[in-house]
Write a protein that holds these residues in place. Sequence first.
Motif, PDB file in Angstrom:
ATOM      1  N   GLU A 145       0.856  -1.190   0.000  1.00  0.00           N
ATOM      2  CA  GLU A 145       0.000   0.000   0.000  1.00  0.00           C
ATOM      3  C   GLU A 145       0.892   1.240   0.000  1.00  0.00           C
ATOM      4  OE1 GLU A 145      -2.808   2.270   3.100  1.00  0.00           O
ATOM      5  OE2 GLU A 145      -3.500   0.235   2.604  1.00  0.00           O
TER       6      GLU A 145
ATOM      7  N   HIS B 298       0.877   5.613  -0.439  1.00  0.00           N
ATOM      8  CA  HIS B 298       0.091   6.839  -0.391  1.00  0.00           C
ATOM      9  C   HIS B 298       0.825   7.908  -1.191  1.00  0.00           C
ATOM     10  CE1 HIS B 298      -2.215   5.829   3.582  1.00  0.00           C
ATOM     11  NE2 HIS B 298      -2.221   4.838   2.701  1.00  0.00           N
TER      12      HIS B 298
ATOM     13  N   THR C  68      -7.565  11.125 -12.769  1.00  0.00           N
ATOM     14  CA  THR C  68      -7.091   9.744 -12.833  1.00  0.00           C
ATOM     15  C   THR C  68      -5.605   9.704 -12.502  1.00  0.00           C
ATOM     16  OG1 THR C  68      -6.887   7.752 -14.184  1.00  0.00           O
ATOM     17  CG2 THR C  68      -6.675   9.836 -15.334  1.00  0.00           C
TER      18      THR C  68
ATOM     19  N   GLN D 269      -3.923   6.702 -13.096  1.00  0.00           N
ATOM     20  CA  GLN D 269      -3.644   5.390 -13.658  1.00  0.00           C
ATOM     21  C   GLN D 269      -2.236   5.282 -14.235  1.00  0.00           C
ATOM     22  OE1 GLN D 269      -5.763   2.405 -13.615  1.00  0.00           O
ATOM     23  NE2 GLN D 269      -6.110   3.762 -11.872  1.00  0.00           N
TER      24      GLN D 269
ATOM     25  N   TYR E  96      -4.344  -0.843  -7.828  1.00  0.00           N
ATOM     26  CA  TYR E  96      -5.667  -0.252  -7.743  1.00  0.00           C
ATOM     27  C   TYR E  96      -5.555   1.113  -7.081  1.00  0.00           C
ATOM     28  CZ  TYR E  96      -6.692  -5.112  -8.642  1.00  0.00           C
ATOM     29  OH  TYR E  96      -6.692  -6.364  -9.194  1.00  0.00           O
ATOM     30  N   GLU E  97      -6.221   2.087  -7.680  1.00  0.00           N
ATOM     31  CA  GLU E  97      -6.185   3.473  -7.204  1.00  0.00           C
ATOM     32  C   GLU E  97      -7.425   3.768  -6.382  1.00  0.00           C
ATOM     33  OE1 GLU E  97      -7.510   7.520  -9.539  1.00  0.00           O
ATOM     34  OE2 GLU E  97      -6.363   6.052 -10.651  1.00  0.00           O
ATOM     35  N   GLN E  98      -7.232   4.432  -5.248  1.00  0.00           N
ATOM     36  CA  GLN E  98      -8.357   4.882  -4.435  1.00  0.00           C
ATOM     37  C   GLN E  98      -8.093   6.337  -4.065  1.00  0.00           C
ATOM     38  OE1 GLN E  98      -8.804   2.849  -0.688  1.00  0.00           O
ATOM     39  NE2 GLN E  98     -10.869   3.608  -0.378  1.00  0.00           N
ATOM     40  N   GLN E  99      -8.956   7.222  -4.527  1.00  0.00           N
ATOM     41  CA  GLN E  99      -8.788   8.641  -4.257  1.00  0.00           C
ATOM     42  C   GLN E  99      -9.460   9.011  -2.941  1.00  0.00           C
ATOM     43  OE1 GLN E  99     -10.034  10.975  -7.639  1.00  0.00           O
ATOM     44  NE2 GLN E  99      -8.921   9.642  -9.065  1.00  0.00           N
ATOM     45  N   LYS E 100      -8.719   9.717  -2.117  1.00  0.00           N
ATOM     46  CA  LYS E 100      -9.237  10.211  -0.846  1.00  0.00           C
ATOM     47  C   LYS E 100      -9.257  11.738  -0.939  1.00  0.00           C
ATOM     48  CE  LYS E 100      -9.559   6.312   1.425  1.00  0.00           C
ATOM     49  NZ  LYS E 100     -10.836   5.835   1.941  1.00  0.00           N
ATOM     50  N   LYS E 101     -10.360  12.276  -1.457  1.00  0.00           N
ATOM     51  CA  LYS E 101     -10.433  13.711  -1.735  1.00  0.00           C
ATOM     52  C   LYS E 101     -10.354  14.559  -0.470  1.00  0.00           C
ATOM     53  CE  LYS E 101     -12.475  13.317  -6.223  1.00  0.00           C
ATOM     54  NZ  LYS E 101     -12.882  14.147  -7.303  1.00  0.00           N
TER      55      LYS E 101
ATOM     56  N   VAL F 103      -3.927   9.965  -2.718  1.00  0.00           N
ATOM     57  CA  VAL F 103      -4.326   8.800  -3.491  1.00  0.00           C
ATOM     58  C   VAL F 103      -3.658   7.590  -2.856  1.00  0.00           C
ATOM     59  CG1 VAL F 103      -4.326   7.697  -5.767  1.00  0.00           C
ATOM     60  CG2 VAL F 103      -4.499  10.192  -5.589  1.00  0.00           C
TER      61      VAL F 103
ATOM     62  N   THR G 222      -3.062   0.325  -3.988  1.00  0.00           N
ATOM     63  CA  THR G 222      -2.887  -1.008  -3.454  1.00  0.00           C
ATOM     64  C   THR G 222      -2.384  -1.873  -4.594  1.00  0.00           C
ATOM     65  OG1 THR G 222      -4.715  -0.661  -1.924  1.00  0.00           O
ATOM     66  CG2 THR G 222      -4.019  -2.946  -2.301  1.00  0.00           C
TER      67      THR G 222
END
Length: 153
Positions: free
Chosen positions: A85, A87, A104, A106, A127-132, A137, A140
């Motif tokens: 993971e 960040h 994005t 990516q 895998y991208e996960q955005q934490k606005k 970002v 994982t």
Amino acid sequence: MRHRLLDENKSFYDEKQVPSFGYELLREVLLPDLLGKDTPQLLYWAGKNLARKYPLDSIELIPSFFLQAGWGNLILVKEKKDEFEFHLTGDLISNRLQKKETATFQLEAGFLAWQIQQLTGQLSESYEQQKKRALQVIFTVKSDKKDNTSTES
């Protein structure tokens, strides 16, 4: 094979500064115009391709590559036997998350997937996960222990 452009001109690149507007203009306007609805998928592939051209010798070198590329501050937060993971933070990341409805990351995800894959020798996907709210970002990267690869795949 390591890409010679970075190695031969490292001191030149270290001394230069590129305006962030120029970078974001290419990244957030021109590329989506050229790539259309396939932008995220093509950027993921492009990130993997860049990683093939700039192979790194260890996971510890990935954050410094991100800084040199102007992609932001990358931190390895968790490492398990088949999962990493990361960040990603920084001014450009915060700005993109605040201003863009559909940002994005990516390109970075693909780059991470390939670097981890070539370092572990196991098929890897990111895998991208955005934490606005947190302006970051989370990537994982999962590796499949059952699917060993060669570094040329």
